[in-house]
Enzyme design. Structure first.
Site, PDB file in Angstrom:
ATOM      1  N   GLU A  27     -19.911  26.997  21.840  1.00  0.00           N
ATOM      2  CA  GLU A  27     -19.033  27.745  20.940  1.00  0.00           C
ATOM      3  C   GLU A  27     -19.139  29.220  21.313  1.00  0.00           C
ATOM      4  O   GLU A  27     -20.232  29.760  21.464  1.00  0.00           O
ATOM      5  CB  GLU A  27     -19.449  27.543  19.476  1.00  0.00           C
ATOM      6  CG  GLU A  27     -18.676  28.470  18.540  1.00  0.00           C
ATOM      7  CD  GLU A  27     -18.568  27.959  17.104  1.00  0.00           C
ATOM      8  OE1 GLU A  27     -18.210  26.784  16.914  1.00  0.00           O
ATOM      9  OE2 GLU A  27     -18.864  28.743  16.193  1.00  0.00           O
TER      10      GLU A  27
ATOM     11  N   ASP B 121     -27.480  28.592  16.523  1.00  0.00           N
ATOM     12  CA  ASP B 121     -26.364  29.417  16.041  1.00  0.00           C
ATOM     13  C   ASP B 121     -26.563  30.903  16.380  1.00  0.00           C
ATOM     14  O   ASP B 121     -27.677  31.422  16.258  1.00  0.00           O
ATOM     15  CB  ASP B 121     -26.258  29.228  14.521  1.00  0.00           C
ATOM     16  CG  ASP B 121     -24.933  29.721  13.976  1.00  0.00           C
ATOM     17  OD1 ASP B 121     -24.038  30.063  14.768  1.00  0.00           O
ATOM     18  OD2 ASP B 121     -24.798  29.752  12.729  1.00  0.00           O
TER      19      ASP B 121
END
Ligand code: ZN
Length: 518
Positions: free
Chosen positions: A296, A187
């Protein structure tokens, strides 16, 4: 190990008879998650026979291991072994090495790309203990979990590693007997070195944070200054910007977005380099993983909300370069603070959110990703409606808060010490997180009666103070081992709290139930 062997004998499992195994596994809902005896627990849902060997997770009260019982010790798993009758039993630590062996034996325990799944929920788990709660919250719903999800900042604060985060999720997936597939997300990564360490750990999802390669300054420049800076950009970028964006109006589903001449040039200045870098990362991911990755794009950690024209520019440029975007996280209007509900004008949010969704649909249909997505209960219905459930919702610290909630309920002394340390460390922790809490408004732990402790988790100031305190708490070896010991003792209470809380997110978003055909 001998106690586990005796417990196996008691429950009739010393012969790895598939029928008996299936019966015990299936009784978990009725009889509880484990069989207990001899000071040990065997987790029913983990029971699994493969090539004549029985595998399962058992706990001896203080720690859990993966066991293998069969005619010979399986290859790959490492650990001490004993003989029980004509069988050998091996006890494997829940280590990263043994997780790799587990992935070979039971491929469903390894993370996979969720590119083809419509709805995905990021279930960040700072402790590496919450996976069963996450899985139960999503059971029967049309959504796939991203169970392993950590940023570099979280890894540093929790003293964990990407391989460790994946291993923790893998063993808990096995413990729960879950075979539906899950994701793992490196992330908010900003450079290829960190991306490679997440890929090396087998994480298929990379959240590329473009903050450091974007230039926020031109947002405030006058048209003259924009033109001046634009003149020195590469010829190709200038030509593309003029031909495709300057003064153009884009018709989208139910709306339209205009990009004026100056705004188009501003976008080229702000995002030109970021889009190039995203394309480079995409090529790198394709080289390393073929098509089995989820990229992402995160532009949410900026100072201002992402304007629809800017989102459209970035999405169009990524599409033009053939970047395989699985999801994108713009920054929305209003405040998405950690661990508390949305702050801002709901109508303004919805009006602009609709446009972001229309942009994603028109530019390849990537999922709209909601960062700091936990606890935004008042906007979930709108988010569910306008995305048509094509979304990624990212949560993390909210599950940590559920662990803290269990302490508030069951161990007031521990909770008071957690709260005191959290207030104490707030000034330092709040430098890393976007929160608006005032620690002075958190009551002194000693002044709160036992019955009032859990209410701290509903009060926004105490909630945020606790939310960002995990680094300090887990960085203190004494406190860390106390928290882990407490949660091991109250494992099911912990899972149930996480399940209930994440389940509320899923319901309010309107994630449909899995349809079963009669
Ligand atoms: Zn984010």
């Amino acid at each position: 190990m001998e106690q586990v062997a005796r417990l196996l004998a008691q429950v009739g499992l010393l012969e790895a008879d598939p029928g008996r195994v299936a019966a015990l596994k299936g009784s978990a809902d009725r009889e509880g998650p484990w069989m207990e005896g001899e000071g040990c627990r065997i987790y029913r849902r983990s029971l699994r026979v493969r090539e004549g060997t029985l595998y399962f997770i058992a706990s001896n009260g203080s720690s859990k291991h993966l066991y293998a019982l069969g005619g010979s010790v399986p290859r790959g798993l490492e650990g001490p072994a004993i003989s029980t009758g004509r069988l050998r039993m091996l006890r494997a630590e829940l280590s990263t090495g043994n997780a790799a062996a587990l992935h070979e034996l039971f491929p469903y325990t390894a993370p996979v790309s969720l590119r083809d799944r419509t709805t995905t929920i990021g279930c960040g788990d700072r402790l590496g203990l919450a996976t069963p709660g996450h899985l139960r919250a999503l059971a029967g719903r049309q959504a796939a979990p991203v169970l392993a999800q950590q940023s570099v900042r979280e890894l540093t604060l929790t003293q964990r590693s990407f391989p460790g985060v994946v291993a923790d999720a893998s063993f808990l997936v096995f413990q729960e007997g879950y075979e539906g597939g899950y994701g793992a997300d490196g992330d908010h990564l900003k450079n290829l070195r960190d991306i490679d360490s997440a890929l090396d750990a087998g994480m298929p999802m990379i959240t590329l944070d473009l903050t450091e390669v974007m230039s926020p300054e031109p947002a405030a420049w006058t048209p003259a200054r924009v033109d001046q800076a634009f003149a020195s950009l590469a010829e190709e970028l200038k030509a593309v910007t003029s031909a495709r964006y300057e003064g153009k109006r884009f018709e989208l589903e139910g709306t339209s977005v205009e990009i004026g001449a100056t705004e188009a040039r501003r976008c080229a200045l702000m995002y030109g380099r970021a889009v190039e870098f995203a394309a480079e990362v995409d090529r790198h991911l394709r080289t390393r993983r073929g098509a089995a990755y989820d990229l992402e794009i995160s532009i949410d950690e900026t100072t201002a909300p992402t304007l629809p024209a800017h989102h459209l520019y970035i999405a169009s440029e990524l599409q033009r370069r053939g970047v395989a975007v699985t999801s994108m996280a713009p920054r929305f209007v209003g405040e998405f603070q950690k661990g508390i509900d949305y702050i801002g004008d709901l109508r303004a949010f919805e009006e602009q959110f609709k446009v972001h969704c229309a942009i994603s649909r028109s530019r390849g249909g990537y999922k709209v990703s909601i960062h700091s997505g936990s606890d935004k209960f008042s906007v979930y219905p709108a988010i569910g409606r306008h995305t048509g459930m094509r979304l990624h919702l990212k949560t993390a610290g909210t599950s940590w808060l559920e662990a803290v909630r269990v302490a508030a309920r069951l161990d007031p002394g521990l909770f008071r010490r957690i709260l005191a340390a959290a207030v104490d460390g707030f000034a330092e922790a709040s430098r890393l997180y976007h929160v608006a809490a005032d620690p002075a408004r958190v009551p002194a732990p000693q002044s709160i009666p036992d019955a009032g402790l859990e209410a701290c988790l509903e009060e926004p100031n105490a909630r945020q103070v606790l939310h960002i305190a995990y680094g300090r708490l887990l960085g203190d070896p004494g406190m860390r081992s106390e928290i882990y010991r407490f949660l091991a003792e109250h494992e099911e209470e912990h899972y149930t709290a996480v399940e209930r809380h994440i389940g509320r997110h899923v319901r309010l978003l309107g994630v449909p139930e899995v349809t079963r055909f009669p």
